[in-house]
Scaffold this motif. Structure first.
Motif, short mmCIF file in Angstrom:
data_model
loop_
_atom_site.label_atom_id
_atom_site.label_comp_id
_atom_site.label_asym_id
_atom_site.label_seq_id
_atom_site.Cartn_x
_atom_site.Cartn_y
_atom_site.Cartn_z
N ARG A 85 0.83 -1.21 0.00
CA ARG A 85 0.00 0.00 0.00
C ARG A 85 0.86 1.25 0.00
O ARG A 85 0.50 2.29 0.54
N ASP B 192 1.49 3.49 3.04
CA ASP B 192 0.37 4.21 3.66
C ASP B 192 -0.11 3.39 4.86
O ASP B 192 -0.67 2.30 4.70
N LYS C 223 -4.03 2.50 5.02
CA LYS C 223 -4.44 1.52 4.02
C LYS C 223 -3.84 0.15 4.32
O LYS C 223 -4.51 -0.88 4.16
#
Length: 256
Positions: free
Chosen positions: A61, A64, A67
């Motif tokens: 991700r 992130d 996420k």
């Protein structure tokens, strides 16, 4: 029960435990710490997840934290439902094993285990989609069990010789793609697709929109005339399966 899940759940294992493993950047270390705190608030079982697994979800991700945390929590929930015993046994996938379509033997030049999958042997069977999904998880766990912390990827040779309409199981392929991308992030190192028939491209157009960009970059379609030479760029002859000009015999995945 011993858990061979691809996520790499080795209790208490920290980044310094594995010599010669890929090192963690300072940014990754900091984000892993933040992600761990966030996830444990929502699912205490995540404390069993090691730093390498955390990093795989983060990388999937693009680092992130939010996420990656959502992705990891989804995995933990899926695992409890899909594998209440912690693993898939051969007794749960007998129809799939009978097709004799997946093998594992050898490693590439980076030490990544190699699997060979025969798409032309895959047929929908009486076990249906659920058994096929169990077989995919069983096979992925087998591959992941041969990796090591910091060296966590594997290589697949997808052989489509003899592939026809009866093998065009769109639902099955989409399900396996979802399992790989959602629950085994950053595990696939490279996918060589060999002996590609014209029919396959129709199927690929259907599946392609569901393949994330990171996965697409790892797919290599090999020309028949350059098959052995292409594979030898990544795999030593001593580790290459005999059927492609190497010296390794193929071993069925359930016996590996």
């Amino acid at each position: 029960m011993e858990d061979n899940m691809g996520i790499g759940e080795n209790k208490g294992q920290k980044v310094e435990d594995s010599e010669n493993a890929e090192s963690f950047s300072l940014q990754e270390r900091n984000k892993i710490e933040l992600m761990r705190a966030l996830v444990q608030k929502q699912d205490p079982s995540s404390q069993e997840i090691d730093d390498y697994a955390m990093r795989r979800f983060l990388r999937a991700r693009d680092l992130d934290i939010e996420k990656a945390s959502v992705m990891l929590l989804k995995y933990l929930k899926w695992k409890r439902t899909f594998m209440p015993k912690g693993c898939i046994s051969t007794s749960e996938i007998q129809n799939e094993i009978a097709q004799n379509k997946m093998f594992m033997q050898g490693v590439d030049k980076q030490g990544r285990p190699i699997a060979v999958v025969y798409g032309g042997r895959h047929l929908q069977n009486k076990g249906g989609l659920e058994e096929f999904k169990r077989y995919v998880v069983f096979a992925l766990d087998k591959l992941c069990a041969r990796t090591s912390p910091g060296k966590e990827k594997f290589v697949v040779i997808g052989d489509l010789e003899g592939f026809g309409y009866s093998n065009s199981d769109v639902r099955g392929y989409l399900a396996s793609l979802s399992i790989l991308q959602d629950f085994y992030p950053e595990r696939l190192g490279k996918l060589f697709v060999v002996h590609v028939p014209y029919l396959f491209w129709t199927l690929y157009k259907i599946v392609c929109p569901f393949i994330d960009n990171n996965t697409k970059k790892k797919i290599i379609f090999v020309e028949n005339k350059r098959l052995t030479s292409t594979l030898l760029e990544d795999i030593d002859e001593s580790q290459l399966p005999e059927i492609y000009g190497g010296k390794q015999p193929l071993v069925p995945i359930h016996n590996a």
